[in-house]
Scaffold this motif. Sequence first.
Motif, PDB file in Angstrom:
ATOM      1  N   SER A  55       0.912  -1.098   0.034  1.00 42.37           N
ATOM      2  CA  SER A  55      -0.026  -0.024  -0.007  1.00 42.37           C
ATOM      3  C   SER A  55       0.845   1.213  -0.103  1.00 42.37           C
ATOM      4  CB  SER A  55      -0.883  -0.074   1.180  1.00 42.37           C
ATOM      5  OG  SER A  55      -0.180   0.073   2.301  1.00 42.37           O
ATOM      6  N   VAL A  56       0.228   2.417  -0.559  1.00 39.56           N
ATOM      7  CA  VAL A  56       1.156   3.523  -0.811  1.00 39.56           C
ATOM      8  C   VAL A  56       0.195   4.942  -0.267  1.00 39.56           C
ATOM      9  CG1 VAL A  56       2.108   5.173  -2.382  1.00 39.56           C
ATOM     10  CG2 VAL A  56       2.353   2.680  -2.624  1.00 39.56           C
ATOM     11  N   ALA A  57       0.580   5.612   0.674  1.00 45.64           N
ATOM     12  CA  ALA A  57      -0.171   6.697   1.009  1.00 45.64           C
ATOM     13  C   ALA A  57      -0.337   7.957  -0.057  1.00 45.64           C
ATOM     14  CB  ALA A  57       0.393   7.270   2.216  1.00 45.64           C
ATOM     15  N   LEU A  58      -1.493   8.024  -0.373  1.00 47.17           N
ATOM     16  CA  LEU A  58      -1.507   9.058  -1.531  1.00 47.17           C
ATOM     17  C   LEU A  58      -1.973  10.430  -1.185  1.00 47.17           C
ATOM     18  CD1 LEU A  58      -3.794   6.742  -3.990  1.00 47.17           C
ATOM     19  CD2 LEU A  58      -1.164   7.403  -4.070  1.00 47.17           C
ATOM     20  N   GLY A  59      -2.334  10.402   0.235  1.00 43.88           N
ATOM     21  CA  GLY A  59      -2.402  11.870   0.625  1.00 43.88           C
ATOM     22  C   GLY A  59      -4.129  12.084   1.148  1.00 43.88           C
ATOM     23  N   GLN A  60      -4.373  13.187   1.224  1.00 39.16           N
ATOM     24  CA  GLN A  60      -5.862  13.517   1.499  1.00 39.16           C
ATOM     25  C   GLN A  60      -6.621  13.589   0.112  1.00 39.16           C
ATOM     26  OE1 GLN A  60      -6.078  16.890   3.859  1.00 39.16           O
ATOM     27  NE2 GLN A  60      -5.951  15.674   5.776  1.00 39.16           N
ATOM     28  N   LEU A  61      -8.096  13.085   0.226  1.00 45.54           N
ATOM     29  CA  LEU A  61      -8.877  13.159  -1.021  1.00 45.54           C
ATOM     30  C   LEU A  61      -9.388  14.628  -0.997  1.00 45.54           C
ATOM     31  CD1 LEU A  61     -10.238  11.542  -2.850  1.00 45.54           C
ATOM     32  CD2 LEU A  61     -12.375  11.338  -1.346  1.00 45.54           C
TER      33      LEU A  61
END
Length: 82
Positions: A55-61
């Motif tokens: 998994s990779v953190a993509l930041g806030q929506l």
Amino acid sequence: MRTTLTLDDDVAAALKQLRKSRNASLKDLVNDALRRGLKDVSNRTKRRERFRTRSVALGQLRVAGLDNVGEALAIAEGEAYK
């Protein structure tokens, strides 16, 4: 070993075409195909290693929700998306 096989029409047609292109006997073609198929089937019984995706953190929506597609496109592509 001598035996009788009943071939489906599509298999018989493929064998007939191979016989012409390779100039081989039906016996040789059937034996070769069975050897390859049996080897492939026996290889499938080996247990495969599980594939894992990290998994990779993509930041806030940036969009509150996707209920309004026009709003999501405007944020993603700018107002010129139309």
